[in-house]
Design a protein around this motif. Sequence first.
Motif, PDB file in Angstrom:
ATOM      1  N   GLU A   1      14.842 -20.395 -28.325  1.00 13.00           N
ATOM      2  CA  GLU A   1      14.147 -19.389 -27.511  1.00 13.00           C
ATOM      3  C   GLU A   1      13.053 -18.702 -28.313  1.00 13.00           C
ATOM      4  O   GLU A   1      13.322 -18.076 -29.334  1.00 13.00           O
ATOM      5  N   VAL A   2      11.815 -18.846 -27.860  1.00 10.37           N
ATOM      6  CA  VAL A   2      10.654 -18.211 -28.473  1.00 10.37           C
ATOM      7  C   VAL A   2       9.741 -17.750 -27.345  1.00 10.37           C
ATOM      8  O   VAL A   2       9.520 -18.489 -26.381  1.00 10.37           O
ATOM      9  N   GLN A   3       9.223 -16.551 -27.470  1.00  9.60           N
ATOM     10  CA  GLN A   3       8.316 -16.023 -26.452  1.00  9.60           C
ATOM     11  C   GLN A   3       7.099 -15.409 -27.118  1.00  9.60           C
ATOM     12  O   GLN A   3       7.155 -15.009 -28.286  1.00  9.60           O
ATOM     13  N   ALA A   4       6.037 -15.332 -26.365  1.00 10.81           N
ATOM     14  CA  ALA A   4       4.838 -14.662 -26.859  1.00 10.81           C
ATOM     15  C   ALA A   4       5.192 -13.212 -27.147  1.00 10.81           C
ATOM     16  O   ALA A   4       5.900 -12.567 -26.374  1.00 10.81           O
ATOM     17  N   GLY A   5       4.741 -12.718 -28.285  1.00  6.03           N
ATOM     18  CA  GLY A   5       5.035 -11.348 -28.679  1.00  6.03           C
ATOM     19  C   GLY A   5       6.138 -11.256 -29.712  1.00  6.03           C
ATOM     20  O   GLY A   5       6.312 -10.216 -30.353  1.00  6.03           O
ATOM     21  N   ASP A   6       6.921 -12.340 -29.913  1.00  5.01           N
ATOM     22  CA  ASP A   6       7.953 -12.354 -30.952  1.00  5.01           C
ATOM     23  C   ASP A   6       7.292 -12.366 -32.327  1.00  5.01           C
ATOM     24  O   ASP A   6       6.184 -12.877 -32.496  1.00  5.01           O
TER      25      ASP A   6
ATOM     26  N   PRO B   1      -5.556 -10.588 -29.948  1.00  4.31           N
ATOM     27  CA  PRO B   1      -6.236  -9.879 -28.859  1.00  4.31           C
ATOM     28  C   PRO B   1      -6.037  -8.365 -28.948  1.00  4.31           C
ATOM     29  O   PRO B   1      -6.910  -7.603 -28.553  1.00  4.31           O
ATOM     30  N   THR B   2      -4.889  -7.940 -29.460  1.00  2.00           N
ATOM     31  CA  THR B   2      -4.624  -6.514 -29.655  1.00  2.00           C
ATOM     32  C   THR B   2      -4.049  -6.328 -31.061  1.00  2.00           C
ATOM     33  O   THR B   2      -3.424  -7.259 -31.606  1.00  2.00           O
ATOM     34  N   PRO B   3      -4.227  -5.153 -31.648  1.00  2.00           N
ATOM     35  CA  PRO B   3      -3.728  -4.932 -33.018  1.00  2.00           C
ATOM     36  C   PRO B   3      -2.208  -5.095 -33.146  1.00  2.00           C
ATOM     37  O   PRO B   3      -1.712  -5.499 -34.197  1.00  2.00           O
ATOM     38  N   ASP B   4      -1.466  -4.813 -32.092  1.00  2.00           N
ATOM     39  CA  ASP B   4      -0.003  -4.938 -32.190  1.00  2.00           C
ATOM     40  C   ASP B   4       0.467  -6.389 -32.188  1.00  2.00           C
ATOM     41  O   ASP B   4       1.636  -6.662 -32.453  1.00  2.00           O
ATOM     42  N   LEU B   5      -0.398  -7.370 -31.918  1.00  2.00           N
ATOM     43  CA  LEU B   5      -0.015  -8.793 -31.940  1.00  2.00           C
ATOM     44  C   LEU B   5      -0.343  -9.469 -33.279  1.00  2.00           C
ATOM     45  O   LEU B   5      -0.162 -10.676 -33.407  1.00  2.00           O
ATOM     46  N   LYS B   6      -0.793  -8.726 -34.268  1.00  2.00           N
ATOM     47  CA  LYS B   6      -1.062  -9.319 -35.581  1.00  2.00           C
ATOM     48  C   LYS B   6       0.258  -9.767 -36.217  1.00  2.00           C
ATOM     49  O   LYS B   6       1.225  -9.011 -36.274  1.00  2.00           O
ATOM     50  N   GLY B   7       0.288 -11.023 -36.659  1.00  2.00           N
ATOM     51  CA  GLY B   7       1.506 -11.574 -37.270  1.00  2.00           C
ATOM     52  C   GLY B   7       2.577 -11.934 -36.259  1.00  2.00           C
ATOM     53  O   GLY B   7       3.699 -12.260 -36.618  1.00  2.00           O
ATOM     54  N   LYS B   8       2.212 -11.879 -34.998  1.00  2.00           N
ATOM     55  CA  LYS B   8       3.181 -12.212 -33.940  1.00  2.00           C
ATOM     56  C   LYS B   8       2.724 -13.461 -33.207  1.00  2.00           C
ATOM     57  O   LYS B   8       1.588 -13.906 -33.335  1.00  2.00           O
TER      58      LYS B   8
ATOM     59  N   PHE C   1      11.181 -27.716 -34.611  1.00  2.00           N
ATOM     60  CA  PHE C   1      10.808 -26.304 -34.613  1.00  2.00           C
ATOM     61  C   PHE C   1       9.777 -26.053 -33.510  1.00  2.00           C
ATOM     62  O   PHE C   1       8.941 -26.914 -33.228  1.00  2.00           O
ATOM     63  N   PRO C   2       9.825 -24.865 -32.900  1.00  2.00           N
ATOM     64  CA  PRO C   2       8.824 -24.558 -31.894  1.00  2.00           C
ATOM     65  C   PRO C   2       7.440 -24.431 -32.532  1.00  2.00           C
ATOM     66  O   PRO C   2       7.301 -23.830 -33.596  1.00  2.00           O
ATOM     67  N   LYS C   3       6.453 -25.015 -31.898  1.00  2.00           N
ATOM     68  CA  LYS C   3       5.078 -24.959 -32.399  1.00  2.00           C
ATOM     69  C   LYS C   3       4.372 -23.813 -31.700  1.00  2.00           C
ATOM     70  O   LYS C   3       4.326 -23.763 -30.470  1.00  2.00           O
ATOM     71  N   VAL C   4       3.828 -22.904 -32.518  1.00  2.00           N
ATOM     72  CA  VAL C   4       3.269 -21.676 -31.960  1.00  2.00           C
ATOM     73  C   VAL C   4       1.879 -21.375 -32.523  1.00  2.00           C
ATOM     74  O   VAL C   4       1.483 -21.891 -33.558  1.00  2.00           O
ATOM     75  N   VAL C   5       1.174 -20.523 -31.799  1.00  2.00           N
ATOM     76  CA  VAL C   5      -0.094 -19.975 -32.233  1.00  2.00           C
ATOM     77  C   VAL C   5       0.172 -18.516 -32.586  1.00  2.00           C
ATOM     78  O   VAL C   5       0.821 -17.803 -31.817  1.00  2.00           O
ATOM     79  N   ILE C   6      -0.320 -18.087 -33.751  1.00  2.00           N
ATOM     80  CA  ILE C   6      -0.065 -16.708 -34.173  1.00  2.00           C
ATOM     81  C   ILE C   6      -1.367 -15.934 -34.293  1.00  2.00           C
ATOM     82  O   ILE C   6      -2.438 -16.505 -34.496  1.00  2.00           O
ATOM     83  N   GLY C   7      -1.253 -14.625 -34.156  1.00  2.00           N
ATOM     84  CA  GLY C   7      -2.413 -13.749 -34.260  1.00  2.00           C
ATOM     85  C   GLY C   7      -2.623 -13.297 -35.694  1.00  2.00           C
ATOM     86  O   GLY C   7      -1.675 -13.059 -36.437  1.00  2.00           O
ATOM     87  N   GLN C   8      -3.895 -13.155 -36.066  1.00  2.00           N
ATOM     88  CA  GLN C   8      -4.180 -12.691 -37.441  1.00  2.00           C
ATOM     89  C   GLN C   8      -4.984 -11.411 -37.429  1.00  2.00           C
ATOM     90  O   GLN C   8      -5.629 -11.070 -36.503  1.00  2.00           O
TER      91      GLN C   8
END
Length: 174
Positions: free
Chosen positions: A121-126, A142-149, A167-174
Motif C-alpha cells: 500500500e502506497v499513496q500520493a502524499g506518503d 507542487p506544494t512545499p509540504d510534498l517535498k520528500g514525499k 517495490f512500488p515505483k514512485v515519483v517524489i517531490g524535491q
Amino acid sequence: MSKEEIQNDVENDNIEEQVIENQEISVEEDLQIKLKEEKDKYLRLFAEFENYKKRTSKERVELFKTANQDVMVALLPVLDDFDRAYGEISKTKEKNLLKGVELISNKLKNLLQSKGLEIVEVQAGDTFNADHHEAITQIPAPTPDLKGKIIDVIEKGYKLGEKVIRFPKVVIGQ
C-alpha cells in the motif's frame, strides 16, 4: 597339613578372590565407560538426524516459496495490463465489456491473493522511504509540504508473504 599351610591357603584363596573381584570390577567399569560412549554417540547421531530433518523441511518450504515467487513475478505484468485495460475500458460506454474484464481481473487477483500475494500500500502524499519504495524520478514539489514525499505511484508494489517481490515505483517531490 599344618595350621600355617592351611592359613596360607586361605590367604591365597582370599587374595585370588580379591584379584578376581578387582578384575570383575575393572571389567564392569570398562563396560560402564563403553556404555556411556555408545550413549553419547547415539545422542549425537540422533541430534544430527533431527537437525537434518529440520534443515530439509526448511529447504523444501523455501523451494516451494521460490517456485511460487517465480510464477508470481511472471504474472505481475499481466496484473498491470489488466489494471490499465480496466482504466481504459471504464472510459467507454460498453458496460458489458467493462464487466467482463472486471470479472477476469478479480478472478486472477483473488487467485494470486489466495497464494499469498499482497499489494504494498502506497499513496500520493506518503513519506518516501528508500527501503520500501523505488524512486523513478524527482519532480519539483507542487506544494512545499510534498517535498520528500510521494507525488505519484507509477507501478504497484507486491509482497509474497513477508518478502517484497516488487517495490512500488514512485515519483517524489524535491
